[in-house]
Design a protein around this motif. Structure first.
Motif, PDB file in Angstrom:
ATOM      1  N   UNK A   1       0.846  -1.188   0.000  1.00 13.71           N
ATOM      2  CA  UNK A   1       0.000   0.000   0.000  1.00 13.71           C
ATOM      3  C   UNK A   1       0.882   1.238   0.000  1.00 13.71           C
ATOM      4  N   UNK A   2       0.475   2.244  -0.771  1.00 18.69           N
ATOM      5  CA  UNK A   2       1.160   3.535  -0.744  1.00 18.69           C
ATOM      6  C   UNK A   2       0.575   4.329   0.423  1.00 18.69           C
ATOM      7  N   UNK A   3       1.326   4.416   1.507  1.00 20.61           N
ATOM      8  CA  UNK A   3       0.832   5.079   2.713  1.00 20.61           C
ATOM      9  C   UNK A   3       0.939   6.598   2.587  1.00 20.61           C
ATOM     10  N   UNK A   4       2.073   7.054   2.104  1.00 19.82           N
ATOM     11  CA  UNK A   4       2.287   8.492   1.903  1.00 19.82           C
ATOM     12  C   UNK A   4       3.011   8.682   0.577  1.00 19.82           C
ATOM     13  N   UNK A   5       2.674   9.744  -0.146  1.00 13.62           N
ATOM     14  CA  UNK A   5       3.340  10.019  -1.422  1.00 13.62           C
ATOM     15  C   UNK A   5       3.218  11.498  -1.763  1.00 13.62           C
ATOM     16  N   UNK A   6       4.255  12.005  -2.410  1.00  9.51           N
ATOM     17  CA  UNK A   6       4.126  13.347  -2.953  1.00  9.51           C
ATOM     18  C   UNK A   6       5.103  14.378  -2.435  1.00  9.51           C
ATOM     19  N   UNK A   7       5.654  14.208  -1.228  1.00 10.05           N
ATOM     20  CA  UNK A   7       6.569  15.214  -0.690  1.00 10.05           C
ATOM     21  C   UNK A   7       7.860  15.215  -1.505  1.00 10.05           C
ATOM     22  N   UNK A   8       8.283  16.399  -1.926  1.00 11.37           N
ATOM     23  CA  UNK A   8       9.465  16.521  -2.774  1.00 11.37           C
ATOM     24  C   UNK A   8      10.713  16.808  -1.953  1.00 11.37           C
ATOM     25  N   UNK A   9      11.829  16.246  -2.389  1.00 15.93           N
ATOM     26  CA  UNK A   9      13.122  16.568  -1.787  1.00 15.93           C
ATOM     27  C   UNK A   9      13.708  17.787  -2.512  1.00 15.93           C
ATOM     28  N   UNK A  10      14.787  18.312  -1.987  1.00  9.78           N
ATOM     29  CA  UNK A  10      15.436  19.459  -2.623  1.00  9.78           C
ATOM     30  C   UNK A  10      15.978  19.114  -4.005  1.00  9.78           C
ATOM     31  N   UNK A  11      16.215  17.835  -4.244  1.00 13.47           N
ATOM     32  CA  UNK A  11      16.730  17.394  -5.545  1.00 13.47           C
ATOM     33  C   UNK A  11      15.617  17.022  -6.521  1.00 13.47           C
ATOM     34  N   UNK A  12      14.374  17.302  -6.120  1.00 17.01           N
ATOM     35  CA  UNK A  12      13.257  17.056  -7.026  1.00 17.01           C
ATOM     36  C   UNK A  12      12.778  15.625  -7.094  1.00 17.01           C
ATOM     37  N   UNK A  13      13.099  14.835  -6.091  1.00 14.99           N
ATOM     38  CA  UNK A  13      12.618  13.456  -6.040  1.00 14.99           C
ATOM     39  C   UNK A  13      11.444  13.359  -5.058  1.00 14.99           C
TER      40      UNK A  13
END
Length: 260
Positions: free
Chosen positions: A239-251
């Protein structure tokens, strides 16, 4: 079946859609009552969608307890009260005095039951407990399973058929893992979760062995979102519990829960 209805579903689902629409039509036009085998959440959704298209039909979905994943459905004319209708379910309690028994998991129980020639549609949810296993099954096969099931993954077991009221449920156990990915593509996340190369993960996806929220997904570039449940045949599900937060490198930071 009208073509405009079939167009909304994956080709692999059309056989079920045809059968389900026949149940709905027979209930609405000929006043028939249909009790199905256990349906997965996608099949339940399809059936509910078709019932909603007929003004004179309603449905009850039940799998033995309120949060059941796999449910039986009863389809009937809308004047019929379904709350007290017979749903034909029992509990198969499996236990053993062998210490190795406590190490068995969901897949061990399901595999042993299916190896007896039982179709998956005859089995509801399987609950692995601290001291055994409770499985919701159709009443029509409960006695057969009680007599025939004597081994689970090389562990000798015993069983007992109990009324549905005796069902003990277990909470879903997830093993969490944190990923940092370039995109939310299905193939990329599956490759990281199952620790396979991108080229190897493409094979089962394109072969129709991957389901997202119980719907066949053959597009490797399909984007996943928070809450999605993904299963890959023979590899398990997550299951995808959390998704979407971006890192400073754009990942993307993604939290995954693998079903245990």
């Amino acid at each position: 079946m009208r073509l405009d209805i079939l167009d909304h579903f994956h080709p692999d689902e059309r056989e079920f859609v045809d059968r389900a629409w026949e149940w709905v039509v027979n209930a609405g036009e000929y006043h028939e009552v249909k009790l199905t085998d256990f349906l997965d959440p996608r099949q339940s959704f399809i059936l509910q969608t078709l019932v909603n298209r007929h003004p004179d039909v309603h449905i009850r979905l039940y799998g033995g307890y309120a949060e059941a994943e796999r449910c039986r459905a009863i389809i009937a004319p809308d004047y019929r009260d379904l709350d007290n209708e017979y749903m034909g379910m029992a509990v198969l309690s499996i236990y053993s005095g062998d210490q190795k028994f406590l190490q068995l998991d969901h897949g061990d129980y399901m595999g042993s039951i299916l190896n007896l020639g039982i179709k998956r549609s005859k089995i509801g949810d399987i609950h692995v407990l601290e001291d055994g296993c409770h499985t919701v099954v159709g009443e029509d096969i409960a006695s057969y399973l009680h007599m025939q099931l004597n081994q689970v993954h090389r562990v000798h077991v015993q069983s007992e058929v109990l009324p549905l009221e005796s069902l003990r449920t277990s909470k879903v156990s997830l093993e969490t893992m944190d990923l940092t990915v370039a995109s939310l593509r299905l193939d990329g996340i599956c490759a990281d979760v199952y620790r396979l190369s991108r080229s190897k993960i493409l094979v089962p996806i394109k072969a129709g062995r991957c389901r997202v929220n119980w719907k066949v997904e053959e597009n490797p570039s399909s984007a996943l979102k928070e809450g999605d449940i993904i299963s890959l045949q023979t590899f398990g599900r997550f299951k995808v519990i959390e998704a979407g937060e971006m890192t400073k490198k754009g990942r993307y930071r993604v939290k995954i829960g693998k079903f245990m």
